[in-house]
Design a protein around this motif. Structure first.
Motif, PDB file in Angstrom:
ATOM      1  N   GLU A   7      35.713  36.950  50.725  1.00 21.64           N
ATOM      2  CA  GLU A   7      36.133  36.960  52.301  1.00 21.64           C
ATOM      3  C   GLU A   7      34.839  37.026  53.120  1.00 21.64           C
ATOM      4  OE1 GLU A   7      39.246  39.515  53.175  1.00 21.64           O
ATOM      5  OE2 GLU A   7      40.359  38.775  51.401  1.00 21.64           O
ATOM      6  N   THR A  24      38.461  37.230  43.034  1.00 17.96           N
ATOM      7  CA  THR A  24      39.062  36.632  44.467  1.00 17.96           C
ATOM      8  C   THR A  24      40.614  36.869  44.076  1.00 17.96           C
ATOM      9  OG1 THR A  24      38.875  34.632  43.414  1.00 17.96           O
ATOM     10  CG2 THR A  24      37.464  34.960  44.858  1.00 17.96           C
ATOM     11  N   ASP A  25      41.020  36.983  42.912  1.00 20.12           N
ATOM     12  CA  ASP A  25      42.276  37.471  42.691  1.00 20.12           C
ATOM     13  C   ASP A  25      42.861  38.556  42.971  1.00 20.12           C
ATOM     14  OD1 ASP A  25      42.501  34.699  41.202  1.00 20.12           O
ATOM     15  OD2 ASP A  25      41.959  35.600  39.570  1.00 20.12           O
ATOM     16  N   SER A  57      42.744  40.378  45.839  1.00 15.15           N
ATOM     17  CA  SER A  57      43.183  40.311  47.380  1.00 15.15           C
ATOM     18  C   SER A  57      44.599  39.897  47.322  1.00 15.15           C
ATOM     19  CB  SER A  57      42.518  39.236  48.242  1.00 15.15           C
ATOM     20  OG  SER A  57      41.131  40.261  48.401  1.00 15.15           O
ATOM     21  N   ARG A  58      44.955  38.982  46.403  1.00 10.49           N
ATOM     22  CA  ARG A  58      46.341  38.409  46.257  1.00 10.49           C
ATOM     23  C   ARG A  58      47.359  39.485  46.042  1.00 10.49           C
ATOM     24  NH1 ARG A  58      46.296  33.176  42.470  1.00 10.49           N
ATOM     25  NH2 ARG A  58      46.248  34.902  40.890  1.00 10.49           N
ATOM     26  N   TYR A  59      46.751  40.498  45.157  1.00  9.31           N
ATOM     27  CA  TYR A  59      47.798  41.650  44.985  1.00  9.31           C
ATOM     28  C   TYR A  59      47.863  42.834  45.808  1.00  9.31           C
ATOM     29  CZ  TYR A  59      48.309  38.884  40.432  1.00  9.31           C
ATOM     30  OH  TYR A  59      48.611  38.031  39.614  1.00  9.31           O
ATOM     31  N   PHE A  60      46.382  42.824  46.405  1.00  6.73           N
ATOM     32  CA  PHE A  60      46.285  44.100  47.185  1.00  6.73           C
ATOM     33  C   PHE A  60      45.300  43.435  48.415  1.00  6.73           C
ATOM     34  CE2 PHE A  60      46.221  45.732  42.785  1.00  6.73           C
ATOM     35  CZ  PHE A  60      47.155  46.644  42.828  1.00  6.73           C
ATOM     36  N   PRO A  61      46.037  43.161  49.389  1.00  9.31           N
ATOM     37  CA  PRO A  61      45.330  42.643  50.578  1.00  9.31           C
ATOM     38  C   PRO A  61      44.198  43.526  51.248  1.00  9.31           C
ATOM     39  CG  PRO A  61      47.781  42.513  50.764  1.00  9.31           C
ATOM     40  CD  PRO A  61      47.446  43.602  49.749  1.00  9.31           C
ATOM     41  N   ASP A  62      44.103  44.745  51.026  1.00  2.96           N
ATOM     42  CA  ASP A  62      43.040  45.495  51.530  1.00  2.96           C
ATOM     43  C   ASP A  62      41.917  45.653  50.759  1.00  2.96           C
ATOM     44  OD1 ASP A  62      44.474  46.957  49.722  1.00  2.96           O
ATOM     45  OD2 ASP A  62      43.916  48.985  50.367  1.00  2.96           O
ATOM     46  N   TYR A  63      41.851  45.025  49.560  1.00  2.43           N
ATOM     47  CA  TYR A  63      40.618  44.860  48.582  1.00  2.43           C
ATOM     48  C   TYR A  63      39.552  44.585  49.335  1.00  2.43           C
ATOM     49  CZ  TYR A  63      37.398  43.255  45.082  1.00  2.43           C
ATOM     50  OH  TYR A  63      36.388  43.108  44.041  1.00  2.43           O
ATOM     51  N   SER A 112      37.984  44.743  52.136  1.00  2.00           N
ATOM     52  CA  SER A 112      37.624  45.798  53.375  1.00  2.00           C
ATOM     53  C   SER A 112      37.397  46.883  52.696  1.00  2.00           C
ATOM     54  CB  SER A 112      38.785  45.903  54.519  1.00  2.00           C
ATOM     55  OG  SER A 112      39.791  46.433  53.981  1.00  2.00           O
TER      56      SER A 112
END
Length: 116
Positions: free
Chosen positions: A62, A98-99, A101-107, A109
């Protein structure tokens, strides 16, 4: 805004680093070993269970630009993040950071906060 992480002042002994984390009666050992170009093997031992994971590190997560000298710490902090949310046996055996964030959107940040 793009954040660039600079952790060049941190020194790790040798090509691998072992770290013990845990609470109460459970100890978790994390070993991060470089395999090649932005690839790492991570071994996690939780009690009597040991898991092995192959992790690819992209050049960017990101808004975070990941420099070569920061790679091991980024991998380690990513595993801290994952282990706070699931057991080592639930973590994929091979994946790119990068994978996550698909499971944990707050990764992303959370990772930026951990590395600042």
């Amino acid at each position: 805004m793009i954040a660039s992480l600079s952790l060049a002042g941190l020194a790790y002994p040798g090509p691998t680093r072992r770290e013990d984390i845990g609470t109460d009666d459970t100890m978790t050992e994390i070993r991060v070993m470089p395999l090649g170009d932005r690839q790492f093997e991570v071994q996690v031992r939780e009690g009597n269970q040991k898991t092995t994971h192959r992790v690819d590190v992209p050049e960017r997560l990101e808004e975070i630009a990941i420099r070569d000298e920061d790679l091991e710490r980024v991998v380690r902090e990513s595993f801290h993040f994952l282990l706070e949310r699931e057991s080592a046996t639930s973590i994929l055996s091979q994946f790119s950071l990068t994978d996550i964030s698909r499971y944990f959107p707050d990764y992303a940040s959370d990772l930026a906060r951990r590395l600042s």
